[in-house]
Each structure stands twice: as structure tokens, then as C-alpha cells.
Design a protein around this motif. Structure first.
Motif, short mmCIF file in Angstrom:
data_model
loop_
_atom_site.label_atom_id
_atom_site.label_comp_id
_atom_site.label_asym_id
_atom_site.label_seq_id
_atom_site.Cartn_x
_atom_site.Cartn_y
_atom_site.Cartn_z
N THR A 8 1.08 4.05 -2.71
CA THR A 8 0.98 5.28 -2.22
C THR A 8 2.33 6.51 -2.75
O THR A 8 1.59 7.61 -3.21
CB THR A 8 0.53 5.69 -1.10
OG1 THR A 8 1.92 5.34 -0.25
CG2 THR A 8 -1.11 5.25 -1.09
N HIS A 9 3.63 6.05 -3.82
CA HIS A 9 4.28 6.78 -3.50
C HIS A 9 4.80 8.01 -2.45
O HIS A 9 4.56 8.69 -2.35
CB HIS A 9 3.96 7.47 -5.25
CG HIS A 9 5.11 8.35 -5.27
ND1 HIS A 9 6.40 7.72 -6.06
CD2 HIS A 9 5.66 9.58 -5.48
CE1 HIS A 9 7.45 8.94 -6.52
NE2 HIS A 9 6.79 9.30 -5.96
N ALA A 10 5.44 7.06 -1.67
CA ALA A 10 5.87 8.01 -0.28
C ALA A 10 6.77 9.23 -0.95
O ALA A 10 7.47 8.61 -1.71
CB ALA A 10 6.45 7.87 0.93
N PHE A 59 0.89 -1.03 -0.14
CA PHE A 59 0.06 0.44 0.49
C PHE A 59 0.58 0.98 -0.20
O PHE A 59 0.32 2.49 -0.48
CB PHE A 59 -0.86 0.07 1.30
CG PHE A 59 -1.52 1.09 1.46
CD1 PHE A 59 -3.48 1.42 0.85
CD2 PHE A 59 -1.09 1.82 2.03
CE1 PHE A 59 -3.73 2.36 0.72
CE2 PHE A 59 -1.76 3.74 2.08
CZ PHE A 59 -3.20 3.69 1.96
N ASP A 60 1.56 1.50 0.38
CA ASP A 60 2.81 2.61 0.87
C ASP A 60 3.82 2.41 -0.80
O ASP A 60 3.90 4.01 -0.74
CB ASP A 60 3.98 2.24 2.02
CG ASP A 60 3.29 2.25 3.19
OD1 ASP A 60 2.18 2.73 3.81
OD2 ASP A 60 3.84 1.91 3.96
#
Length: 153
Positions: free
Chosen positions: A118-120, A114-115
Motif C-alpha cells: 500500500t506504500h505507506a 499488505f502495508d
């Protein structure tokens, strides 16, 4: 009339010479990629026609206008960056380096997947006109010792 980009490029080139001298590649404080294989790989990713000086996977903006800063953060793709500073995000261990393309790959399952999707993006925002002298060459023994304290904090 010169464009803002032309003025920026002129000042960037002057700063490079001010920090590293007329031959930056010959200055021991100038960063380089160690592996010859990685140099070749990176060179293949860069369009030489678009590079005015240097080249990197991080992005930095120097501006006081919040709309410009918001656009920079929201619309550009890069692994990490800063507002009104350079490279300081690398010293903050709790800030992720989001990566772009292949450098952003690697976690596929659960929270990590998920992280990843989401392209931190790391962004350090500093007030304008604030310089952290330890981040600029020459990198003296005293500066290196002070930076060690940051990592131990």
C-alpha cells in the motif's frame, strides 16, 4: 520573466549558504552519507542534470494552496516528507518511512506485506510561516539538549 522554479532554486541556494556558509561540505552541521560504498550507490541513482542543489529521498512542499498540497501528497513518490516544514517527520516514531524502490522493500508476508504494497507515506503538515529553530543550523549544545527531550517524550 523568471519561472517559479527559477525563483525557488535561487532562494534554496541562498538558504543553503545562510545555514552552512559558502562551503557547506566543510561545515560540520551539513549532513553527509558516512559509507563510501553508499555514496557511490546513491550517486549512481541521481541524474545530475536534474539536481539543482542537494538531493534526497524525502520530499517537502511549502504552500498554502490545498489543491497543490493534495497533488504533492497524492502524486509524488517519496519515502517521507512534510508540508511547510522539513525533516520533522523523522522525529515522530509512530510515522512510518514508506521508502521508494529498493529502500521500500523488506516485508512480504501478512500485514507487513499488505502495508508494503500500500506504500505507506509519512506526511507532517505544519502551518505556513512556522519555523522550529532547533531543526536549523547551527546545531548548538542547547539545541541538541532540547531535541533529546523530544526523543524522550
Amino acid at each position: 520573466m523568471r519561472s517559479v522554479a527559477d525563483v525557488f532554486v535561487k532562494h534554496a541556494k541562498e538558504a543553503l549558504v545562510e545555514f552552512y556558509g559558502a562551503n557547506p561540505k566543510g561545515n560540520r552541521d551539513y549532513s553527509c552519507v558516512i559509507s563510501a560504498r553508499e555514496v557511490s550507490r546513491l550517486a549512481g541513482l541521481i541524474d545530475p542534470a536534474k539536481v539543482v542543489i542537494g538531493g534526497a529521498s524525502a520530499a517537502f512542499v511549502f504552500n498554502r494552496d490545498q489543491k497543490t498540497i493534495d497533488r504533492f501528497i497524492g502524486e509524488l513518490s517519496y519515502g517521507g516528507g512534510a508540508v511547510n516544514q522539513v525533516n520533522i517527520h523523522l522525529f515522530v516514531e509512530s510515522m512510518p518511512f514508506g521508502g521508494v524502490g529498493p529502500s521500500g522493500m523488506g516485508h512480504y508476508y501478512g500485514k507487513y506485506g499488505f502495508d508494503m504494497l500500500t506504500h505507506a507515506k509519512t506526511m507532517f503538515v505544519a502551518p505556513p510561516d512556522v519555523a522550529i529553530d532547533h531543526l536549523f543550523p547551527p546545531f548548538t549544545k542547547e539545541k541538541n539538549e532540547a531535541l533529546k527531550l523530544w526523543f524522550e517524550y
